[in-house]
Write a protein that holds these residues in place. Structure first.
Motif, short mmCIF file in Angstrom:
data_model
loop_
_atom_site.label_atom_id
_atom_site.label_comp_id
_atom_site.label_asym_id
_atom_site.label_seq_id
_atom_site.Cartn_x
_atom_site.Cartn_y
_atom_site.Cartn_z
N PRO A 4 0.84 -1.21 0.00
CA PRO A 4 0.00 0.00 0.00
C PRO A 4 0.87 1.25 0.00
O PRO A 4 1.93 1.29 0.61
CB PRO A 4 -0.82 -0.13 1.28
CG PRO A 4 0.00 -1.01 2.17
CD PRO A 4 0.74 -1.95 1.27
N PHE A 5 0.41 2.27 -0.72
CA PHE A 5 1.15 3.52 -0.77
C PHE A 5 0.18 4.69 -0.83
O PHE A 5 -1.01 4.54 -1.13
CB PHE A 5 2.08 3.56 -2.00
CG PHE A 5 1.34 3.72 -3.31
CD1 PHE A 5 1.01 4.98 -3.81
CD2 PHE A 5 0.97 2.61 -4.05
CE1 PHE A 5 0.33 5.13 -5.00
CE2 PHE A 5 0.28 2.74 -5.26
CZ PHE A 5 -0.04 4.01 -5.73
N VAL A 16 6.14 9.25 -3.34
CA VAL A 16 5.42 8.06 -2.93
C VAL A 16 5.80 7.77 -1.48
O VAL A 16 6.99 7.76 -1.13
CB VAL A 16 5.78 6.86 -3.82
CG1 VAL A 16 5.15 5.57 -3.28
CG2 VAL A 16 5.33 7.11 -5.25
N ILE A 17 4.79 7.55 -0.63
CA ILE A 17 5.04 7.31 0.79
C ILE A 17 4.62 5.89 1.15
O ILE A 17 3.50 5.46 0.85
CB ILE A 17 4.30 8.32 1.68
CG1 ILE A 17 4.71 9.75 1.30
CG2 ILE A 17 4.59 8.06 3.15
CD1 ILE A 17 4.07 10.83 2.16
N LEU A 18 5.54 5.16 1.79
CA LEU A 18 5.31 3.79 2.24
C LEU A 18 5.56 3.70 3.74
O LEU A 18 6.34 4.47 4.30
CB LEU A 18 6.27 2.81 1.54
CG LEU A 18 6.33 2.82 0.01
CD1 LEU A 18 7.39 1.83 -0.45
CD2 LEU A 18 4.98 2.49 -0.60
N PHE A 41 6.87 3.26 -16.14
CA PHE A 41 6.67 1.86 -15.75
C PHE A 41 6.35 1.69 -14.26
O PHE A 41 6.18 0.57 -13.79
CB PHE A 41 7.91 1.03 -16.10
CG PHE A 41 8.19 1.01 -17.58
CD1 PHE A 41 7.45 0.18 -18.42
CD2 PHE A 41 9.17 1.83 -18.12
CE1 PHE A 41 7.71 0.16 -19.79
CE2 PHE A 41 9.43 1.82 -19.49
CZ PHE A 41 8.69 0.98 -20.33
N GLY A 42 6.30 2.79 -13.51
CA GLY A 42 5.98 2.73 -12.09
C GLY A 42 4.85 3.68 -11.73
O GLY A 42 3.99 3.98 -12.56
N ILE A 43 4.88 4.19 -10.51
CA ILE A 43 3.86 5.15 -10.06
C ILE A 43 4.19 6.54 -10.58
O ILE A 43 3.31 7.29 -11.00
CB ILE A 43 3.78 5.15 -8.52
CG1 ILE A 43 3.39 3.77 -8.01
CG2 ILE A 43 2.79 6.19 -8.03
CD1 ILE A 43 3.60 3.59 -6.52
N PHE A 270 -3.24 10.68 -4.51
CA PHE A 270 -4.05 9.47 -4.56
C PHE A 270 -3.42 8.39 -3.70
O PHE A 270 -2.28 8.51 -3.24
CB PHE A 270 -4.27 8.97 -5.99
CG PHE A 270 -3.01 8.65 -6.76
CD1 PHE A 270 -2.36 7.43 -6.63
CD2 PHE A 270 -2.47 9.58 -7.65
CE1 PHE A 270 -1.23 7.13 -7.35
CE2 PHE A 270 -1.33 9.29 -8.38
CZ PHE A 270 -0.70 8.07 -8.23
N THR A 271 -4.17 7.33 -3.46
CA THR A 271 -3.68 6.17 -2.72
C THR A 271 -3.85 4.94 -3.60
O THR A 271 -4.62 4.93 -4.57
CB THR A 271 -4.45 5.96 -1.41
OG1 THR A 271 -5.82 5.67 -1.72
CG2 THR A 271 -4.39 7.20 -0.54
N GLY A 272 -3.12 3.88 -3.27
CA GLY A 272 -3.23 2.66 -4.06
C GLY A 272 -2.35 1.57 -3.49
O GLY A 272 -1.87 1.65 -2.35
N SER A 273 -2.10 0.57 -4.28
CA SER A 273 -1.18 -0.50 -3.90
C SER A 273 -0.33 -0.86 -5.10
O SER A 273 -0.79 -0.79 -6.25
CB SER A 273 -1.94 -1.73 -3.40
OG SER A 273 -2.78 -2.25 -4.41
#
Length: 281
Positions: A4-5, A16-18, A41-43, A270-273
């Motif tokens: 989750p990020f 991006v925060i983890l 290819f990433g966030i 936004f949030t996601g995984s």
């Protein structure tokens, strides 16, 4: 494995925060940052922020640039980190960073974060920078290819080189000279560059080249370094607005306490995984 990020931005400088507790202990964070920050290819982000709940303060912020390198500090990242921690009420925090424990305040009404960015370091040995013995280094000549720049050196927990430019300076100039200055042999740990127009005693405009990230829309520690450099050059008062491509920051250098304060916004995007194939926790 899915991680989750949350993604935040501060004046267009995005992260991006983890949570550290969501990551395997043996994960290659440099490689992960390069993958997550890739905009195709990433966030997509300028950097990765990892939240460690075990800390000498309320939380510890670990910063990893998009190229996988790990800087000591990131001002815009710190504002995003505080906004990530904050709820919907005014709150104060003590954040552990590579530059020490820093105080931060979130204002719900203003939707802004005020951060004590600490004491500016002016000794060339501590920045670090080679070839200068005097402290501070103000408007000193530095030869790059066939051009001589006048530089002022400041560390805000990470190294900065502030250079005054005229109104004809362009983003193309930043893209050309930025990497040459970042990698200059005078800076053994590389350096961030702020190409600065001093417009009035209370206003400066900055084009940023960040160590490990390249041209970005904003740099919080760079804005702080610009204020300090402007004061040292008698170009700025101790309180000023720094205009960056992504927006404005308000800075104040409390010379009695020798502390720099930064005030500006940060926003959840936004949030996601993120699914990392082959990862087992």
């Amino acid at each position: 494995m899915q991680i989750p990020f949350q993604k935040f931005q501060g004046l267009g400088n995005d992260f991006v925060i983890l949570e550290a507790r969501d990551l395997p202990f043996d994960l290659d964070l440099s490689r992960l940052a390069q993958k997550l920050c890739n905009r195709h290819f990433g966030i997509g982000a300028d950097g990765l922020l990892i939240c460690h709940r075990e800390s000498r303060g309320d939380a510890r912020m670990q910063v990893i640039n998009s190229d996988g390198s790990e800087p000591e500090m990131c001002g815009n990242g710190l504002r995003c980190f505080v906004r990530y921690l904050a709820g919907h009420e005014d709150q104060s925090f003590l954040i552990e960073t590579g530059a020490g424990l820093l105080k931060a305040e979130f204002s719900q009404k203003k939707q802004s974060i005020r951060v004590n960015m600490g004491k500016p370091v002016l000794s060339p040995a501590k920045i670090p920078a080679l070839g200068w013995n005097e402290t501070p280094v103000v408007s000193a000549p530095l030869q790059v290819e066939n051009h001589s720049f006048e530089i002022t050196l400041v560390s805000m927990g990470n190294p900065h080189c502030v250079i005054e430019v005229d109104q004809n300076w362009s983003s193309a100039d930043t893209l050309y000279w930025g990497p040459l200055l970042e990698m200059h042999p005078a800076f053994p740990e590389r350096i961030n560059i702020e190409f600065t127009q001093f417009l009035t005693p209370h206003l400066a405009r900055v084009s940023v080249w960040e160590r490990g990230a390249g041209a970005t829309l904003a740099c919080g520690t760079g804005a702080c370094a610009t204020l300090v450099a402007g004061v040292l050059q008698n170009k700025l008062e101790t309180e000023a607005v720094i205009q960056l491509p992504g927006g404005d920051l308000t800075l104040f250098w409390d010379q009695n306490q020798d502390q720099v304060w930064m005030d500006g916004p940060a926003q959840r995007v936004f949030t996601g995984s993120y699914e990392e194939e082959g990862m087992i926790r």
